[in-house]
Design a protein around this motif. Structure first.
Motif, PDB file in Angstrom:
ATOM      1  N   VAL A   8       0.857  -1.183   0.000  1.00 57.94           N
ATOM      2  CA  VAL A   8       0.000   0.000   0.000  1.00 57.94           C
ATOM      3  C   VAL A   8       0.892   1.232   0.000  1.00 57.94           C
ATOM      4  CG1 VAL A   8      -1.817   1.290   1.194  1.00 57.94           C
ATOM      5  CG2 VAL A   8      -1.802  -1.226   1.279  1.00 57.94           C
ATOM      6  N   LEU A   9       0.721   2.069  -1.011  1.00 60.61           N
ATOM      7  CA  LEU A   9       1.432   3.343  -1.092  1.00 60.61           C
ATOM      8  C   LEU A   9       0.417   4.458  -0.887  1.00 60.61           C
ATOM      9  CD1 LEU A   9       3.647   2.691  -4.248  1.00 60.61           C
ATOM     10  CD2 LEU A   9       4.340   2.576  -1.840  1.00 60.61           C
ATOM     11  N   VAL A  10       0.707   5.359   0.045  1.00 61.92           N
ATOM     12  CA  VAL A  10      -0.197   6.468   0.346  1.00 61.92           C
ATOM     13  C   VAL A  10       0.459   7.754  -0.152  1.00 61.92           C
ATOM     14  CG1 VAL A  10      -1.435   7.728   2.149  1.00 61.92           C
ATOM     15  CG2 VAL A  10      -1.109   5.248   2.359  1.00 61.92           C
ATOM     16  N   GLY A  11      -0.249   8.480  -1.008  1.00 62.08           N
ATOM     17  CA  GLY A  11       0.293   9.684  -1.623  1.00 62.08           C
ATOM     18  C   GLY A  11       0.283  10.914  -0.748  1.00 62.08           C
ATOM     19  N   SER A  12      -0.176  10.797   0.473  1.00 67.08           N
ATOM     20  CA  SER A  12      -0.155  11.909   1.423  1.00 67.08           C
ATOM     21  C   SER A  12       0.771  11.538   2.576  1.00 67.08           C
ATOM     22  CB  SER A  12      -1.555  12.178   1.970  1.00 67.08           C
ATOM     23  OG  SER A  12      -1.494  13.161   2.991  1.00 67.08           O
ATOM     24  N   LEU A  13       1.629  12.463   2.954  1.00 66.95           N
ATOM     25  CA  LEU A  13       2.550  12.202   4.062  1.00 66.95           C
ATOM     26  C   LEU A  13       1.947  12.552   5.414  1.00 66.95           C
ATOM     27  CD1 LEU A  13       5.876  13.560   2.503  1.00 66.95           C
ATOM     28  CD2 LEU A  13       5.023  11.200   2.576  1.00 66.95           C
ATOM     29  N   ARG A  14       0.847  13.264   5.430  1.00 69.87           N
ATOM     30  CA  ARG A  14       0.223  13.684   6.680  1.00 69.87           C
ATOM     31  C   ARG A  14      -0.311  12.486   7.448  1.00 69.87           C
ATOM     32  NH1 ARG A  14      -4.447  16.066   7.796  1.00 69.87           N
ATOM     33  NH2 ARG A  14      -5.254  15.690   5.707  1.00 69.87           N
ATOM     34  N   LYS A  15       0.045  12.371   8.717  1.00 62.77           N
ATOM     35  CA  LYS A  15      -0.339  11.213   9.530  1.00 62.77           C
ATOM     36  C   LYS A  15      -1.851  11.043   9.649  1.00 62.77           C
ATOM     37  CE  LYS A  15       3.864  11.021  12.189  1.00 62.77           C
ATOM     38  NZ  LYS A  15       4.528  11.188  13.448  1.00 62.77           N
ATOM     39  N   ALA A  16      -2.588  12.138   9.709  1.00 63.39           N
ATOM     40  CA  ALA A  16      -4.038  12.040   9.896  1.00 63.39           C
ATOM     41  C   ALA A  16      -4.807  12.315   8.604  1.00 63.39           C
ATOM     42  CB  ALA A  16      -4.478  13.020  10.989  1.00 63.39           C
ATOM     43  N   SER A  17      -4.154  12.168   7.472  1.00 61.28           N
ATOM     44  CA  SER A  17      -4.837  12.464   6.212  1.00 61.28           C
ATOM     45  C   SER A  17      -5.971  11.470   5.959  1.00 61.28           C
ATOM     46  CB  SER A  17      -3.860  12.434   5.043  1.00 61.28           C
ATOM     47  OG  SER A  17      -3.554  11.100   4.681  1.00 61.28           O
ATOM     48  N   ILE A  18      -6.951  11.908   5.205  1.00 61.27           N
ATOM     49  CA  ILE A  18      -8.072  11.031   4.858  1.00 61.27           C
ATOM     50  C   ILE A  18      -7.551   9.816   4.093  1.00 61.27           C
ATOM     51  CG2 ILE A  18     -10.168  10.843   3.462  1.00 61.27           C
ATOM     52  CD1 ILE A  18     -10.669  13.820   4.114  1.00 61.27           C
ATOM     53  N   ASN A  19      -6.543  10.008   3.272  1.00 60.98           N
ATOM     54  CA  ASN A  19      -6.018   8.893   2.488  1.00 60.98           C
ATOM     55  C   ASN A  19      -5.278   7.884   3.360  1.00 60.98           C
ATOM     56  OD1 ASN A  19      -6.684   9.344  -0.493  1.00 60.98           O
ATOM     57  ND2 ASN A  19      -6.174  11.367   0.314  1.00 60.98           N
ATOM     58  N   ARG A  20      -4.598   8.347   4.375  1.00 57.52           N
ATOM     59  CA  ARG A  20      -3.980   7.419   5.335  1.00 57.52           C
ATOM     60  C   ARG A  20      -5.088   6.679   6.080  1.00 57.52           C
ATOM     61  NH1 ARG A  20       0.817   6.017   6.145  1.00 57.52           N
ATOM     62  NH2 ARG A  20       1.529   7.796   4.963  1.00 57.52           N
ATOM     63  N   GLN A  21      -6.183   7.373   6.388  1.00 59.46           N
ATOM     64  CA  GLN A  21      -7.318   6.724   7.030  1.00 59.46           C
ATOM     65  C   GLN A  21      -7.943   5.681   6.111  1.00 59.46           C
ATOM     66  OE1 GLN A  21      -9.855   9.960   8.275  1.00 59.46           O
ATOM     67  NE2 GLN A  21      -8.434  10.615   9.871  1.00 59.46           N
TER      68      GLN A  21
END
Length: 180
Positions: A8-21
């Protein structure tokens, strides 16, 4: 289905990003026998530079390539930045496309999903990401789409939306079914 590995690659580095969620939802809804591994080192991967792409590539690049090589498939979860792919994700694509014609994701099934502001939920970035990974050699599963408008979540974690959880599960099931 047993012992299947999905990168899984997540394009947002923000820990609480919607995409990480969304990645958390994907991990939680993985079918039995399937392990999703979120690669958390994209921030450390240097910008692609052919001068660095030698026998002694930087450690973060080796880790990214090893994670991709160990995977049976890949799930990319990304927002849309300025109508396109986030730089950190495009950089990962560039590293994973090398050596040209023999990159770590060559011929492996890959799906792109995500969430973004705006009513289309990042569709432009998702389409561009599919195109770039396809050119890089992954076997992009074109009909697996999920672009979630962030406003549809009303500030809640995506796991609180039964529709989103079901859609993520459907994408995962179809991605895993495409392996082999």
């Amino acid at each position: 289905m047993t012992d299947m590995n999905v990168l899984v690659l997540v394009g947002s580095l923000r820990k609480a990003s919607i995409n990480r969620q969304l990645a958390e939802v994907a991990v939680d809804t993985a079918p039995d026998g399937v392990t999703l591994r979120v690669f958390d080192g994209l921030a450390e991967v240097p910008f692609y530079n052919e001068d660095l792409d030698t026998d002694s590539v930087p450690e973060p690049v080796r880790a990214l390539r090893a994670a991709a090589a160990d995977a049976d498939a890949a799930l990319v979860i990304t927002p849309e930045y300025n109508g396109s792919i986030p730089g950190v994700l495009k950089n990962a694509i560039d590293w994973l496309s090398r050596p040209w014609g023999d990159g770590a994701l060559m011929d492996k099934p890959l799906a792109v999903v995500g969430a973004a502001l705006g009513r289309y939920g990042g569709k432009w970035a998702h389409d561009e990401t599919r195109k770039s990974f396809g050119i890089a050699g992954a076997r992009v599963i074109e009909d697996l789409e999920l672009s979630v408008p962030a406003s549809s979540l009303h500030g809640a974690h995506p796991r609180e939306s039964a529709d989103v959880v079901t859609a993520v599960g459907d994408v995962l099931g179809k991605l895993v079914a495409s392996v082999g």
